[in-house]
Design an enzyme around this catalytic site. Structure first.
Site, PDB file in Angstrom:
ATOM      1  N   ASP A   1     -10.179  -4.370   7.802  1.00 53.56           N
ATOM      2  CA  ASP A   1      -9.294  -5.497   8.456  1.00 53.56           C
ATOM      3  C   ASP A   1     -10.215  -6.030   9.773  1.00 53.56           C
ATOM      4  OD1 ASP A   1      -6.435  -4.542   7.278  1.00 53.56           O
ATOM      5  OD2 ASP A   1      -8.089  -2.912   7.610  1.00 53.56           O
TER       6      ASP A   1
ATOM      7  N   ARG B   1     -12.827  -8.247   8.595  1.00 54.98           N
ATOM      8  CA  ARG B   1     -12.281  -9.402   8.229  1.00 54.98           C
ATOM      9  C   ARG B   1     -12.186 -10.328   9.377  1.00 54.98           C
ATOM     10  NH1 ARG B   1      -8.555  -6.574   3.645  1.00 54.98           N
ATOM     11  NH2 ARG B   1      -9.821  -6.943   1.914  1.00 54.98           N
TER      12      ARG B   1
ATOM     13  N   ARG C   1       0.771  -1.293  -0.190  1.00 53.12           N
ATOM     14  CA  ARG C   1       0.033  -0.121  -0.036  1.00 53.12           C
ATOM     15  C   ARG C   1       0.857   1.117  -0.072  1.00 53.12           C
ATOM     16  NH1 ARG C   1      -2.987  -3.418   3.471  1.00 53.12           N
ATOM     17  NH2 ARG C   1      -5.135  -3.846   2.531  1.00 53.12           N
TER      18      ARG C   1
ATOM     19  N   HIS D   1      -3.562   0.475   8.048  1.00 50.70           N
ATOM     20  CA  HIS D   1      -4.194  -0.308   7.390  1.00 50.70           C
ATOM     21  C   HIS D   1      -2.995  -0.866   6.330  1.00 50.70           C
ATOM     22  CE1 HIS D   1      -7.146  -1.996   4.566  1.00 50.70           C
ATOM     23  NE2 HIS D   1      -6.900  -1.290   3.592  1.00 50.70           N
TER      24      HIS D   1
HETATM   25  P1  NAD Z   1     -10.258   1.870  -9.785  1.00 49.65           P
HETATM   26  O1  NAD Z   1      -8.879   2.044 -10.718  1.00 49.65           O
HETATM   27  O2  NAD Z   1     -10.853   0.915 -10.277  1.00 49.65           O
HETATM   28  O3  NAD Z   1     -10.563   3.077  -9.628  1.00 49.65           O
HETATM   29  C1  NAD Z   1     -10.225   4.547  -9.283  1.00 49.65           C
HETATM   30  C2  NAD Z   1     -10.903   5.515  -9.993  1.00 49.65           C
HETATM   31  O4  NAD Z   1     -10.558   6.901  -9.600  1.00 49.65           O
HETATM   32  C3  NAD Z   1     -10.898   5.565 -11.743  1.00 49.65           C
HETATM   33  O5  NAD Z   1     -12.193   5.248 -12.198  1.00 49.65           O
HETATM   34  C4  NAD Z   1     -10.213   6.653 -12.045  1.00 49.65           C
HETATM   35  O6  NAD Z   1     -10.651   7.365 -13.140  1.00 49.65           O
HETATM   36  C5  NAD Z   1     -10.625   7.724 -10.834  1.00 49.65           C
HETATM   37  N1  NAD Z   1      -9.692   8.738 -10.742  1.00 49.65           N
HETATM   38  C6  NAD Z   1      -8.474   8.833 -10.794  1.00 49.65           C
HETATM   39  N2  NAD Z   1      -8.101  10.170 -10.504  1.00 49.65           N
HETATM   40  C7  NAD Z   1      -9.163  10.870 -10.180  1.00 49.65           C
HETATM   41  C8  NAD Z   1      -9.268  12.174 -10.007  1.00 49.65           C
HETATM   42  N3  NAD Z   1      -8.411  13.069  -9.792  1.00 49.65           N
HETATM   43  N4  NAD Z   1     -10.503  12.429  -9.575  1.00 49.65           N
HETATM   44  C9  NAD Z   1     -11.458  11.764  -9.767  1.00 49.65           C
HETATM   45  N5  NAD Z   1     -11.536  10.464 -10.111  1.00 49.65           N
HETATM   46  C10 NAD Z   1     -10.220  10.074 -10.251  1.00 49.65           C
HETATM   47  O7  NAD Z   1      -9.293   1.485  -8.371  1.00 49.65           O
HETATM   48  P2  NAD Z   1     -10.264   0.736  -7.161  1.00 49.65           P
HETATM   49  O8  NAD Z   1      -9.910  -0.503  -7.390  1.00 49.65           O
HETATM   50  O9  NAD Z   1     -11.663   1.429  -7.234  1.00 49.65           O
HETATM   51  O10 NAD Z   1      -9.456   1.468  -5.968  1.00 49.65           O
HETATM   52  C11 NAD Z   1      -9.571   2.819  -5.371  1.00 49.65           C
HETATM   53  C12 NAD Z   1      -8.602   3.190  -4.461  1.00 49.65           C
HETATM   54  O11 NAD Z   1      -9.221   2.464  -3.186  1.00 49.65           O
HETATM   55  C13 NAD Z   1      -7.219   2.511  -4.394  1.00 49.65           C
HETATM   56  O12 NAD Z   1      -6.282   3.559  -3.824  1.00 49.65           O
HETATM   57  C14 NAD Z   1      -7.147   1.258  -3.599  1.00 49.65           C
HETATM   58  O13 NAD Z   1      -5.910   0.714  -3.220  1.00 49.65           O
HETATM   59  C15 NAD Z   1      -8.209   1.492  -2.470  1.00 49.65           C
HETATM   60  N6  NAD Z   1      -8.652   0.543  -1.534  1.00 49.65           N
HETATM   61  C16 NAD Z   1      -8.824   1.021  -0.323  1.00 49.65           C
HETATM   62  C17 NAD Z   1      -9.389  -0.068   0.531  1.00 49.65           C
HETATM   63  C18 NAD Z   1      -9.538   0.237   2.102  1.00 49.65           C
HETATM   64  O14 NAD Z   1      -9.727  -0.605   2.956  1.00 49.65           O
HETATM   65  N7  NAD Z   1      -9.301   1.517   2.257  1.00 49.65           N
HETATM   66  C19 NAD Z   1      -9.791  -1.278   0.089  1.00 49.65           C
HETATM   67  C20 NAD Z   1      -9.715  -1.690  -1.183  1.00 49.65           C
HETATM   68  C21 NAD Z   1      -9.012  -0.716  -2.140  1.00 49.65           C
END
Ligand code: NAD
Length: 314
Positions: free
Chosen positions: A148, A151, A88, A175
């Site tokens: 987490d 889970r 991460r 995280h």
């Molecule tokens: P993804 O690539 O499917 O989607 C990301 C989206 O963000 C895309 O549609 C993209 O166009 C958009 N984007 C990028 N820059 C942007 C901006 N400046 N303004 C608006 N939109 C923008 O990714 P994902 O699988 O949806 O994951 C998104 C984030 O969530 C990642 O950082 C991932 O690691 C995180 N995540 C966090 C957790 C958690 O527990 N916090 C769990 C899973 C994933």
């Protein structure tokens, strides 16, 4: 229900899972979807809207920052998804610049909302937003180890053959890889797991350690199988948004600046907090064993090192 307007920035895998959970449970009365790829947000908004006849009236529209005015909560899931084998913290530099821009725009257009940060590395980006935003820090909350912890409770519920909702146990800290499992206060039915036989099962240190390893490795395991994680974090986001909208004052493991609690400050990591309409309204002084305290400090050190290496700011 128009007053329960919720914005989602980033409608990729995570954003859409959150939107679906918020829509399906009618937690939001109005959803505004925003993505750098406007067509994507429009497609997702239409797709959800077409379920209204089955769910009820929840307005869903694609929009821009000015359309977020009036939102009580804005969820930020914009960013780049984690790649197989990528930690991460490796995501940090790819996401920090994007985040700086989002913070400025949110402050301008929706200064009173509580902002929920889900983008990884979530603790670092919550710190970035707290430092850059004109919003008070308690109104910027990272989802932190809520996922987490969910889970953890699910796997413990399976092991003890009880409903995970009856399992009270936390994962705290980063995280990520340095997170800690808090066994000292983990209970089912008021009985600490460590000292009691519960539902015919005594505490088995090896089995419990395996459960923790499965929790810690869950994201990578899921990413290896399906390429990304989204459904459980979608549910986590919807749960957290509901807690804020309904001013529930629930105790949740979310990412905040501990402000001196556990002798930690100046960075965000997950500790149990009271969450309500004002965002994080208090931190809860969970009793930690000496070993757990050390683990939390070590987790903070990992995050502090990352923050120290970053250049961001107005
Ligand atoms: P993804 O690539 O499917 O989607 C990301 C989206 O963000 C895309 O549609 C993209 O166009 C958009 N984007 C990028 N820059 C942007 C901006 N400046 N303004 C608006 N939109 C923008 O990714 P994902 O699988 O949806 O994951 C998104 C984030 O969530 C990642 O950082 C991932 O690691 C995180 N995540 C966090 C957790 C958690 O527990 N916090 C769990 C899973 C994933």
């Amino acid at each position: 229900m128009a007053e329960n307007a919720v914005g989602i920035i980033g409608t990729g895998h995570v954003g859409v899972a959150a939107a679906y959970a918020l829509f399906q449970r009618q937690i939001a009365g109005r959803l505004i979807l925003l993505d750098a790829d406007r067509h994507r947000a429009e497609g997702e908004a239409m797709d959800l809207m077409h379920g209204q006849a089955l769910v009820g009236r929840v307005s869903v529209r694609a929009g821009d920052y000015q359309d977020l005015a009036g939102c009580r909560v804005v969820v930020v899931c914009a960013g780049v998804g984690q790649k197989p084998g990528e930690s991460r913290l490796d995501l940090l530099n790819r996401n920090a610049a994007v985040f700086q821009e989002i913070t400025v725009r949110l402050d301008r257009h929706v200064p009173d909302a509580v902002v929920v940060v889900a983008t990884n590395p979530v603790d670092i980006l919550t710190s970035v937003m707290q430092r850059l935003s004109t919003r008070s820090p308690e109104r910027v909350i990272g989802t932190g180890t809520m996922l987490d912890t969910s889970r953890f409770r699910a796997l413990l519920g399976e092991y003890y053959d009880v409903n995970p909702r009856s399992v009270h146990a936390y994962i705290l800290g980063e995280h990520g890889d340095s997170e800690i499992s808090v066994w000292s206060s983990a209970t089912i039915g008021g009985l600490t797991l460590r000292d009691n036989e519960i539902n015919g099962r005594p505490f088995d240190a090896a089995a419990m350690n395996e459960i923790f390893q499965r929790v810690r490795g869950a994201a990578q395991d899921i990413i290896r199988c399906k390429g990304y994680t989204n459904t459980a974090i979608g549910l986590v986001i919807a749960y957290l948004v509901r807690v804020i909208l309904e001013d529930q004052k629930s105790v949740l493991a979310v990412s905040v600046d501990p402000g001196g609690r556990y002798s930690l400050s100046g960075l965000c990591l997950s500790i149990p907090c009271v969450v309500g309409a004002g965002g994080v309204e208090a931190t809860v002084p969970t009793g930690l064993s000496a070993e757990e305290r050390e683990g939390l400090s070590a987790s903070a050190a990992v995050l502090r090192n990352s923050l120290a290496g970053m250049t961001f700011g107005p």
